[in-house]
Design a protein around this motif. Structure first.
Motif, PDB file in Angstrom:
ATOM      1  N   PHE A   1       5.690  10.340  -7.252  1.00 46.85           N
ATOM      2  CA  PHE A   1       5.523   8.933  -6.880  1.00 46.85           C
ATOM      3  C   PHE A   1       4.146   8.709  -6.245  1.00 46.85           C
ATOM      4  CE2 PHE A   1       5.722   5.730  -3.565  1.00 46.85           C
ATOM      5  CZ  PHE A   1       6.135   4.635  -4.274  1.00 46.85           C
TER       6      PHE A   1
ATOM      7  N   ALA B   1       3.360  -0.163 -18.378  1.00 42.17           N
ATOM      8  CA  ALA B   1       2.200  -0.808 -17.776  1.00 42.17           C
ATOM      9  C   ALA B   1       0.916  -0.439 -18.505  1.00 42.17           C
ATOM     10  CB  ALA B   1       2.100  -0.412 -16.298  1.00 42.17           C
ATOM     11  N   GLU B   2       0.778   0.807 -18.907  1.00 42.10           N
ATOM     12  CA  GLU B   2      -0.516   1.279 -19.408  1.00 42.10           C
ATOM     13  C   GLU B   2      -0.670   1.108 -20.907  1.00 42.10           C
ATOM     14  OE1 GLU B   2      -2.933   2.219 -17.426  1.00 42.10           O
ATOM     15  OE2 GLU B   2      -1.574   1.856 -15.761  1.00 42.10           O
TER      16      GLU B   2
ATOM     17  N   MET C   1      -1.322  -5.279  -3.448  1.00 43.79           N
ATOM     18  CA  MET C   1      -1.897  -3.948  -3.276  1.00 43.79           C
ATOM     19  C   MET C   1      -1.762  -3.470  -1.826  1.00 43.79           C
ATOM     20  SD  MET C   1      -2.808  -2.694  -6.093  1.00 43.79           S
ATOM     21  CE  MET C   1      -1.873  -3.585  -7.300  1.00 43.79           C
TER      22      MET C   1
ATOM     23  N   THR D   1      -6.284   3.288  -7.246  1.00 44.67           N
ATOM     24  CA  THR D   1      -7.712   3.461  -7.521  1.00 44.67           C
ATOM     25  C   THR D   1      -8.143   2.756  -8.793  1.00 44.67           C
ATOM     26  OG1 THR D   1      -7.105   5.560  -8.499  1.00 44.67           O
ATOM     27  CG2 THR D   1      -8.039   5.643  -6.303  1.00 44.67           C
ATOM     28  N   SER D   2      -7.212   2.506  -9.739  1.00 45.06           N
ATOM     29  CA  SER D   2      -7.664   1.986 -11.025  1.00 45.06           C
ATOM     30  C   SER D   2      -7.401   0.495 -11.173  1.00 45.06           C
ATOM     31  CB  SER D   2      -6.962   2.728 -12.157  1.00 45.06           C
ATOM     32  OG  SER D   2      -5.587   2.419 -12.125  1.00 45.06           O
ATOM     33  N   PHE D   3      -6.662  -0.086 -10.279  1.00 45.82           N
ATOM     34  CA  PHE D   3      -6.201  -1.452 -10.494  1.00 45.82           C
ATOM     35  C   PHE D   3      -6.748  -2.340  -9.389  1.00 45.82           C
ATOM     36  CE2 PHE D   3      -2.652  -4.631 -10.307  1.00 45.82           C
ATOM     37  CZ  PHE D   3      -2.836  -5.141 -11.567  1.00 45.82           C
ATOM     38  N   GLU D   4      -7.703  -3.188  -9.737  1.00 47.29           N
ATOM     39  CA  GLU D   4      -8.293  -4.017  -8.689  1.00 47.29           C
ATOM     40  C   GLU D   4      -8.322  -5.475  -9.083  1.00 47.29           C
ATOM     41  OE1 GLU D   4     -11.829  -2.637  -6.574  1.00 47.29           O
ATOM     42  OE2 GLU D   4     -11.502  -0.760  -7.637  1.00 47.29           O
TER      43      GLU D   4
ATOM     44  N   VAL E   1      -2.621   4.036  -9.460  1.00 43.45           N
ATOM     45  CA  VAL E   1      -2.662   2.572  -9.552  1.00 43.45           C
ATOM     46  C   VAL E   1      -3.621   2.017  -8.501  1.00 43.45           C
ATOM     47  CG1 VAL E   1      -1.314   0.470  -9.281  1.00 43.45           C
ATOM     48  CG2 VAL E   1      -0.355   2.391 -10.519  1.00 43.45           C
TER      49      VAL E   1
ATOM     50  N   GLU F   1       1.514   8.672  -8.831  1.00 40.42           N
ATOM     51  CA  GLU F   1       1.507   7.438  -9.620  1.00 40.42           C
ATOM     52  C   GLU F   1       0.840   6.306  -8.848  1.00 40.42           C
ATOM     53  OE1 GLU F   1       5.231   5.546 -10.305  1.00 40.42           O
ATOM     54  OE2 GLU F   1       4.355   4.070 -11.657  1.00 40.42           O
ATOM     55  N   ILE F   2       1.236   6.150  -7.578  1.00 38.64           N
ATOM     56  CA  ILE F   2       0.697   4.978  -6.909  1.00 38.64           C
ATOM     57  C   ILE F   2      -0.745   5.192  -6.473  1.00 38.64           C
ATOM     58  CG2 ILE F   2       3.043   4.562  -6.067  1.00 38.64           C
ATOM     59  CD1 ILE F   2       1.862   4.131  -3.440  1.00 38.64           C
TER      60      ILE F   2
ATOM     61  N   MET G   1      -0.198  -0.263  -0.853  1.00 39.01           N
ATOM     62  CA  MET G   1      -0.916   1.017  -0.816  1.00 39.01           C
ATOM     63  C   MET G   1      -1.415   1.356   0.593  1.00 39.01           C
ATOM     64  SD  MET G   1      -0.738   1.358  -4.021  1.00 39.01           S
ATOM     65  CE  MET G   1      -0.632   0.407  -5.513  1.00 39.01           C
TER      66      MET G   1
END
Lengths: 423, 260
Positions: A133, A369-370, A153, A142-145, A140, A136-137, A156
């Motif tokens: 887990f 999602a990806e 967010m 670092t890659s999802f902004e 997310v 995974e997060i 996090m």
């Protein structure tokens, strides 16, 4: 107290929830005096337990994925209880079966040691899932902004304090979404030596005490606190009732209840209750029906609390179990059919397959999602998840068979956790 | 035993991680001239509850003072003008008669739970005296996993405080955020907001269902990891339009008072 009350429960939530369970000891006491517990003969595996635990594992997996067409096949849409009840009850049953025997044959200390080893395995599995887990997060994070979701967010933020979060996770107080069942299981297993020791002495009194604890939990609103706030999504103080009830059934309770279970009165009450529960759930999905529901009943009934194992959920499970035992005899030939083989295989390696299911649900979310989130992809993910669970269960079985053959000289007559379907 | 579980999972990991990044990562093509049609089924924009004070203000030609109370998802970082409250003001001015003065003010209470936000309402209402308060809440509570019963109590108190101060209230729920679905448990908060809205006869603007509808229809790709503000601006534009329409409908503004 009639048989009817035992199946459907009494209508007052809270304290009254204990009544159906408390009633049994009263009538069973004279008989229970001489042999404290009795164990069924070892050797033949109870395939029904494996079958339904396998089913519960599949349903839990599907319920953990985002809703799709397959979700409509899960039992939570047709009544109050869901796969969690099945899983916890069967876990209590098999754990008592395996470790109860160990306690009779090797004594309390050895049995406790073996239970603790099992607890350790479950704990390690939980920590392993938590690591996945985290991975995974972190990905997310670092890659999802997307600026649309700056607020979401905020989830996090705990990554900024790994010292606190990881320690809290190790203490089972920080549990992400979908990771609630194993901590419950760990706490229940920790209590198992005490439960078994007490059952060895007086099984019915143990069940009664469990019901009292359940009632006290409801009356005084007891709970396990969680981090950063809130409480455990499955309250062990309430759910223990189902676990202890499973253990009680395994240690001879089921046999003593067989007259009640075989009675047509029980059957019709169960059918009526399940039918009523189905109607109530129907009103959740077809709001047009809801005006046919009496307001008084709604006010009394809602909310049907999963955290504290609502009496309605518990009795719904009892009714389902009563019907299952009646219509699916132990020696039903279908249990040997190849069609049910995948379910039975998964059910007989429950810890591994449960963890795999949680992981596959994470992975499924990730792919949705990806890669793409269409309905076809969704169906593919659900089905391949189930196939993977089956495949892995098959591999574990195969390995066990091979390992058992080569290690046959150290034959362990006591039987290990997996022999009866895992603890 | 443990080793076996581990091995099987690691193998799986490998096979599942293979699909690389999402194919079309780019944000939906920015079409500056034609804003995307923000189509929605009618049931998402209608409410049985009403906004009598808004209706009266429009009818008697009094200025319409709207206050949006929300957390960070009510704004777009560094482009506040494109956020949904600003867009709603523009659309309302457009749709209502030119004589109708519409003013939308925004009160961002970032990182405040419903309970913390509700505690500020008495003072806030004394200072602003709005006709309508649009209260966007739930996200912070869901992130912090506040007890849903406590959350419901806080929303109930907040709504009561706003109504006691003489304003109409619209509740707005969480955003649909598919990326964080595995991390934030949203359903209890959506359910409890619906319950409070029903109990207090307050219109609920179902932002979650609306955004999910757009995502499922392919209107917006809400999975997009894009850092640019374009997607956020388009979504907020559509939200502003939907919200304006929702307010007009709930206030039962007749066609005579509506310019179209």
């Amino acid at each position: 107290m009639t048989i009817a009350d035992q199946v459907t429960g009494t209508p007052i939530a809270g304290t009254a929830g204990a009544k159906p369970a408390e009633a049994r000891p009263l009538e069973a006491k004279p008989r229970a005096a001489a042999p404290a517990i009795s164990l069924p003969a070892i050797g033949e595996r109870e395939l029904r337990l494996d079958l339904f635990r396998g089913l519960a594992l599949w349903l839990i997996f599907i319920d953990h994925l985002p809703p799709s067409l397959l979700t409509w096949f899960t039992i939570r849409n047709y009544g109050f209880s869901d796969a969690t009840e099945i899983f916890i009850f069967i876990s209590g049953y098999t754990a008592a079966f395996v470790y109860g025997r160990a306690m009779l044959e090797s004594g309390v200390v050895i049995a406790t040691a073996r239970i603790m080893r099992r607890v350790w395995q479950i704990y390690v599995a939980h920590v392993f899932l938590f690591t996945i887990f985290l991975a995974e997060i972190s990905y997310v994070a670092t890659s999802f902004e997307n600026p649309l979701y700056t607020e979401e967010m905020g989830i996090m933020d705990f990554l900024k304090q790994p010292d606190v979060t990881i320690v809290q996770a190790l203490l089972l107080r920080f549990r992400p979404v979908n990771m609630d069942v194993l901590p419950l299981y760990i706490v229940l297993m920790l209590a198992l030596p005490l439960i078994l020791w007490s059952m060895k002495w007086k099984p019915d009194l143990t069940l009664a005490l469990s019901a009292v604890l359940y009632a006290v939990t409801w009356e005084y609103d007891l709970y396990f606190s969680a981090y950063p706030n809130g409480f455990w999504a499955f309250n062990p103080l309430a759910w223990q009732l189902l676990f202890v009830f499973g253990a009680w059934c395994a240690l001879g309770g089921a046999r003593r209840m067989s007259r009640i279970l075989a009675s047509p009165v029980t059957m019709w009450i169960s059918i009526a209750y399940i039918g009523a529960a189905f109607y109530v759930t129907l009103t959740w999905y077809v709001p047009q029906l809801s005006h046919l529901m009496p307001k008084r009943l709604e006010q009394w009934m809602y909310p049907i609390d999963k955290t504290d194992l609502d009496v309605l959920r518990f009795t719904h499970f009892l009714a389902l179990a009563a019907l299952t035992v009646r219509f699916l005899p132990r020696d039903w030939p279908g249990l040997k059919s190849p069609w049910l083989r995948p379910l039975i295989l998964c059910g007989s390696h429950s810890l591994e397959i449960f963890c795999l299911g949680v992981f596959l649900a994470f992975a499924g979310h990730f792919i949705l999602a990806e890669v793409s989130g269409g309905a076809v992809m969704h169906a593919v993910i659900s089905l391949s998840g189930i196939l993977i669970m089956w495949g892995v269960a098959w591999v574990i079985s195969w390995y066990k068979r091979v390992a058992d053959k080569s290690g046959a000289k150290i034959k362990n007559a006591v039987g290990n956790a997996d022999l009866a379907g895992g603890g | 035993m443990k080793a076996k579980v581990l091995l099987s999972l690691v193998l799986l990991c490998g096979s599942l991680a293979a699909p690389a990044a999402r194919a079309g990562d780019a944000a939906p093509a920015a079409a500056p001239a034609a804003p995307p049609a923000c189509e929605l089924p009618a049931y998402l924009l209608s409410s049985e509850s009403q906004l009598p004070k808004v209706a009266e203000a429009i009818k008697s030609g009094k200025p319409l003072e709207i206050l949006v109370v929300g957390s960070r998802s009510t704004t777009i970082p560094s482009s506040e003008d494109a956020s949904y409250p600003a867009r709603m003001q523009a659309i309302l001015k457009d749709k209502l008669p030119p004589s109708e003065a519409v003013h939308v003010s925004v009160e961002i209470q970032s990182k405040k739970t419903a309970e913390e936000a509700a505690a500020t309402f008495v003072k806030l209402m004394e200072a602003k005296r709005p006709t309508l308060v649009i209260w966007q809440t739930g996200t912070v509570d869901a992130i912090r996993a506040i007890d849903p019963d406590d959350f419901r109590g806080a929303v109930t108190e907040g709504v009561a405080a706003l109504q006691n101060a003489g304003a109409d209230v619209v509740l707005m729920n969480l955003q649909y955020s598919p990326r964080t679905e595995t991390m934030i448990s949203v359903p209890p908060y959506l359910d409890n907001m619906r319950v409070v809205a029903q109990e207090h006869d307050v219109p609920l603007f179902d932002r979650f269902a609306i955004m999910r509808q757009w995502n499922d229809q392919g209107q917006f790709d809400l999975f997009s990891p894009s850092r640019g503000p374009e997607l956020a601006k388009q979504v907020h534009d559509c939200l502003g339009r939907a919200l304006a329409q929702f307010v007009i409908d709930a206030a039962h503004v007749g066609p005579a008072q509506q310019q179209n």
